[in-house]
Design a protein around this motif. Structure first.
Motif, PDB file in Angstrom:
ATOM      1  N   TYR A   1       0.863  -1.178   0.000  1.00  0.00           N
ATOM      2  CA  TYR A   1       0.000   0.000   0.000  1.00  0.00           C
ATOM      3  C   TYR A   1       0.903   1.233   0.000  1.00  0.00           C
ATOM      4  O   TYR A   1       1.572   1.526   0.990  1.00  0.00           O
ATOM      5  N   ILE A   2       0.911   1.931  -1.111  1.00  0.00           N
ATOM      6  CA  ILE A   2       1.783   3.097  -1.250  1.00  0.00           C
ATOM      7  C   ILE A   2       1.011   4.209  -1.949  1.00  0.00           C
ATOM      8  O   ILE A   2       0.410   3.990  -3.001  1.00  0.00           O
ATOM      9  N   GLY A   3       1.016   5.385  -1.352  1.00  0.00           N
ATOM     10  CA  GLY A   3       0.358   6.525  -1.983  1.00  0.00           C
ATOM     11  C   GLY A   3      -0.311   7.413  -0.956  1.00  0.00           C
ATOM     12  O   GLY A   3       0.029   7.398   0.232  1.00  0.00           O
ATOM     13  N   ARG A   4      -1.287   8.193  -1.397  1.00  0.00           N
ATOM     14  CA  ARG A   4      -2.070   9.017  -0.473  1.00  0.00           C
ATOM     15  C   ARG A   4      -2.915   8.085   0.385  1.00  0.00           C
ATOM     16  O   ARG A   4      -3.525   7.143  -0.113  1.00  0.00           O
TER      17      ARG A   4
ATOM     18  N   ILE B   1       5.976   8.274  -3.960  1.00  0.00           N
ATOM     19  CA  ILE B   1       5.609   9.404  -3.102  1.00  0.00           C
ATOM     20  C   ILE B   1       6.224  10.700  -3.636  1.00  0.00           C
ATOM     21  O   ILE B   1       5.572  11.754  -3.675  1.00  0.00           O
ATOM     22  N   LYS B   2       7.482  10.634  -4.038  1.00  0.00           N
ATOM     23  CA  LYS B   2       8.139  11.820  -4.594  1.00  0.00           C
ATOM     24  C   LYS B   2       7.392  12.330  -5.820  1.00  0.00           C
ATOM     25  O   LYS B   2       7.172  13.553  -5.975  1.00  0.00           O
ATOM     26  N   ASP B   3       6.959  11.417  -6.692  1.00  0.00           N
ATOM     27  CA  ASP B   3       6.231  11.826  -7.901  1.00  0.00           C
ATOM     28  C   ASP B   3       4.871  12.435  -7.567  1.00  0.00           C
ATOM     29  O   ASP B   3       4.451  13.429  -8.190  1.00  0.00           O
ATOM     30  N   LEU B   4       4.179  11.871  -6.587  1.00  0.00           N
ATOM     31  CA  LEU B   4       2.888  12.441  -6.191  1.00  0.00           C
ATOM     32  C   LEU B   4       3.068  13.850  -5.636  1.00  0.00           C
ATOM     33  O   LEU B   4       2.253  14.741  -5.901  1.00  0.00           O
ATOM     34  N   ILE B   5       4.124  14.051  -4.869  1.00  0.00           N
ATOM     35  CA  ILE B   5       4.358  15.364  -4.266  1.00  0.00           C
ATOM     36  C   ILE B   5       4.811  16.384  -5.304  1.00  0.00           C
ATOM     37  O   ILE B   5       4.363  17.541  -5.301  1.00  0.00           O
ATOM     38  N   THR B   6       5.678  15.990  -6.213  1.00  0.00           N
ATOM     39  CA  THR B   6       6.259  16.955  -7.158  1.00  0.00           C
ATOM     40  C   THR B   6       5.487  17.072  -8.468  1.00  0.00           C
ATOM     41  O   THR B   6       5.527  18.110  -9.122  1.00  0.00           O
ATOM     42  N   LYS B   7       4.764  16.000  -8.846  1.00  0.00           N
ATOM     43  CA  LYS B   7       4.062  16.000 -10.134  1.00  0.00           C
ATOM     44  C   LYS B   7       2.554  15.797 -10.006  1.00  0.00           C
ATOM     45  O   LYS B   7       1.816  15.903 -10.986  1.00  0.00           O
ATOM     46  N   ASN B   8       2.121  15.429  -8.783  1.00  0.00           N
ATOM     47  CA  ASN B   8       0.713  15.127  -8.511  1.00  0.00           C
ATOM     48  C   ASN B   8       0.233  13.883  -9.255  1.00  0.00           C
ATOM     49  O   ASN B   8      -0.954  13.678  -9.432  1.00  0.00           O
ATOM     50  N   LYS B   9       1.155  13.037  -9.698  1.00  0.00           N
ATOM     51  CA  LYS B   9       0.783  11.790 -10.368  1.00  0.00           C
ATOM     52  C   LYS B   9       1.993  10.863 -10.403  1.00  0.00           C
ATOM     53  O   LYS B   9       3.139  11.295 -10.257  1.00  0.00           O
TER      54      LYS B   9
END
Length: 509
Positions: free
Chosen positions: A338-341, A370-378
Motif C-alpha cells: 500500500y503506497i500513496g495518499r 511518493i516523490k512523484d505524487l508530491i512533485t508531479k501530482n501523479k
C-alpha cells in the motif's frame, strides 16, 4: 532483541539526537528505515525541507534485519498478480521493482557507498516434483510479459537436490544496514533533520498534521509520510485489518566451501531462503532464513531458530554460526504494498506499508511513487499500489485473516494465568489477585510484570520465547518484556504491574 549480522558488522553508525522541543515541518517522515530515508533523499534532491523521526535508531528495524536481497524476483508473484488483476499490472509491478533496484544501484554509485553491493542472479526453486508445475507456470507468464528470465532443471554449484528453478539475472544483494547508515549521513548533509529515539504516540489530522511524540513534544507538519513498516495511523483505511504481521528467522554462518552466488528462495513451505556474501575479512558467509509464521502464532520461537540452523547445516558445510536473529514484515492481503495518499480526502498524508517480505525494492518504489505524487501530482505506479484499492480487501485471504483475529481476541480473554511466577529466563501469563499479567524473569533474577492487554485494540499478548517479547496475535504489535513498543500498530507501551490497566486508544481511527 537479537541483533542481525548486518547490525553487528556495521560499526560506523551515526547517532542522531532525540527531539526535545516543538517543531514545524514542511514534510515529516515517520520511520528511519530504507523507505523513509530514500523518500527523504529524493525529496531533498527536489529542494524540499524534510524531517525524519525514528522511534528507535536508524536502520534497527526490518531494514537492518532482512536478507539483503534487492530483486524484482518475488517468488511466484507475477502469476499471482496476473490472476488477481491483469497482465498489465503484473508487468507494471516488475517495472516498478526494477526501477527500485536501479535506484539503489544509482544511489550507491553516485555517493560511493561501501555496502558490499553485488550484481547476482535471483532464483525461486523447488526440491519437490509437485511444485515444478508452479514454477513452470510462473516462467510462462513471465515470458508472456516479456520479463527476462530462464527456466532451469538444476542449479550448478548448489549442494541441494533442486528439481526446477526460475532465474532472474542482474539482480542485487548488499549489506542493508551499511546502506541505510550511509543514506542517513547523506540525507543529513543535504539538510534533512533526523531524530532518533523519538516515537510517535498520537496524531491528529486536519488541514495540518499534529504529531505528538513520546516526550510530549509536538510536530506541526504540512505533509506527513508514514514510512514505519506498519500503519499506526491509517485514515479509516484499516490497514491493520488488510495486513498480516509475519515473523521470519535468519542466521549468518561461515562456509567451509564456496557455493554459487545468488539469491535463492523456495516455493514449498516452510519457506527457505539463502544467499552468500563475503565479509571484510574475505570469509565466505551464508545468510539463511525462513520458517515464517504469523506474529504471536508460534508455541516456541526457539524451535524456528533451531530449524534454520538444521537446514543450513544439513545442506551446507558451516564452520560456525556467527549470528542469528528474527525479523517482522507486514504482508498485504493481495501481496502488493500500500503506497500513496492514505485516502482520497487527505492529500497531505502518504503511506508506505505492507511491503510483503520484499521491502528493499518495494520501499525504494515507495520513495519514487511518493516523490512523484508530491512533485508531479501523479505517478505511473499510483493505481497499482493505491492504498484504497477495493480488491485488497474484497478477497478470501482478507476474510480468513479477520475471522481468525476475532477468534484470537475472544480466546485470549478466556485464557487464565498461572499461579506460579516464572523461573529464570522464562516468561508466561500469571494471575495475581485474580487479574492476568505477563511476567518475565531475566537471567539475573529480575522480575518484570506488565499488563498484557495490547494497547492497539485490546487483544491478549503471547510470550515470544525466542526474542523475550510480548507479541499480539491479532495485528502484530510487539513489546519488550519491560513493556516498550517494538512494533506497531500499537503506539502506547504496556503498563507495569503497579501502574494500572493499559489504555486501549487506537488513534488509527
Amino acid at each position: 532483541m537479537k541483533n542481525s549480522y548486518w547490525i553487528l558488522s556495521s560499526e560506523e553508525k551515526k547517532n542522531y539526537e532525540s527531539l526535545n522541543r516543538d517543531i514545524n515541518a514542511d514534510y515529516l517522515i515517520v520511520g528511519g528505515g530504507i523507505a523513509g530515508l530514500t523518500t527523504a533523499y529524493l525529496l531533498a534532491k527536489e529542494n524540499k525541507k524534510v524531517i525524519i523521526v525514528e522511534a528507535d535508531e536508524v536502520g534497527f528495524g526490518t531494514s537492518g534485519r532482512n536478507t539483503g536481497k534487492v530483486t524484482s524476483q518475488h517468488g511466484l508473484i507475477y502469476s499471482t498478480i496476473q490472476k488477481e488483476y491483469s497482465s498489465e499490472k503484473a508487468r507494471l509491478y516488475y517495472d516498478a521493482n526494477e526501477e527500485g533496484l536501479k535506484l539503489i544501484e544509482n544511489i550507491i554509485k553516485e555517493n560511493n557507498i561501501d555496502c558490499n553491493f553485488k550484481t547476482v542472479p535471483s532464483f525461486v526453486y523447488t526440491e519437490e516434483d509437485r511444485y515444478i508445475k508452479d514454477i513452470k507456470k510462473e516462467y510462462e507468464i513471465c515470458k508472456e510479459l516479456n520479463i527476462p528470465c530462464e527456466y532451469m532443471n538444476y542449479i550448478e554449484g548448489i549442494p541441494m537436490s533442486i528439481k526446477g528453478a526460475l532465474c532472474f539475472k542482474n539482480q542485487g544483494q548488499f549489506n542493508p544496514k551499511k546502506y541505510v547508515d550511509a543514506l542517513g549521513k547523506i540525507n543529513q548533509k543535504m539538510g534533512v533533520k533526523i531524530y532518533e529515539n523519538t516515537p510517535v504516540v498520537d496524531v491528529n489530522i486536519d488541514e495540518e498534521c499534529l504529531i505528538k511524540c513520546g516526550n510530549n513534544n509536538v510536530i506541526r507538519a504540512k505533509n506527513l509520510i508514514i514510512a514505519s513498516c506498519n500503519a499506526w495511523y491509517d485514515g479509516l483505511r484499516f490497514f491493520f485489518a488488510k495486513e498480516e504481521a509475519s515473523r521470519s528467522y535468519l542466521l549468518c554462518g561461515e562456509l567451509k566451501d564456496e557455493i554459487s552466488e545468488g539469491n535463492y528462495i523456495s516455493v514449498e513451505m516452510p519457506t527457505r531462503t539463502f544467499r552468500t556474501c563475503k565479509d571484510d575479512k574475505e570469509r565466505n558467509l551464508l545468510i539463511a532464513g525462513g520458517y515464517d509464521h504469523k506474529t504471536g502464532k508460534c508455541d516456541n520461537e526457539c524451535d524456528n531458530f533451531r530449524a534454520i540452523e538444521a537446514f543450513a547445516k544439513e545442506n551446507f558445510h558451516l564452520k560456525e554460526i556467527i549470528a542469528d536473529w528474527s525479523s517482522q514484515d507486514y504482508i498485504s492481503s493481495d501481496n502488493i504494498p500500500y503506497i500513496g495518499r492514505i485516502n482520497n480526502e487527505k492529500n497531505n498524508v502518504y503511506i508506505i506499508t505492507g511491503t510483503s517480505k520484499w521491502g528493499l525494492s518495494n520501499s525504494s518504489v515507495g520513495a519514487i511513487l511518493i516523490k512523484d505524487l508530491i512533485t508531479k501530482n501523479k505517478s505511473k505506479y499510483e493505481d497499482l499500489y493505491n492504498p484504497s484499492r477495493l480488491k485488497s480487501y474484497l478477497n478470501v485471504k482478507f476474510l480468513e485473516n479477520n475471522v481468525e483475529v476475532a477468534i484470537d481476541y475472544i480466546k485470549g480473554k478466556f485464557i487464565s494465568g498461572s499461579s506460579e511466577l516464572p523461573n529464570k529466563d522464562e516468561g508466561k501469563r500469571v494471575s495475581i489477585n485474580g487479574k492476568r499479567y505477563g511476567a518475565y524473569r531475566d537471567k539475573n533474577n529480575h522480575l518484570y510484570i506488565v499488563d498484557i492487554t495490547c494497547t492497539h485494540l485490546g487483544c491478549e499478548l503471547r510470550f515470544n520465547s525466542g526474542e523475550k517479547t510480548w507479541d499480539c496475535p491479532c495485528h502484530g504489535s510487539r513489546f519488550s518484556y519491560k513493556g516498550e513498543v517494538l512494533n506497531g500498530p500499537a503506539l502506547r507501551p504496556l503498563k507495569a504491574y503497579d501502574e494500572g490497566k493499559n489504555k486501549i486508544d487506537p488513534k488509527i481511527l
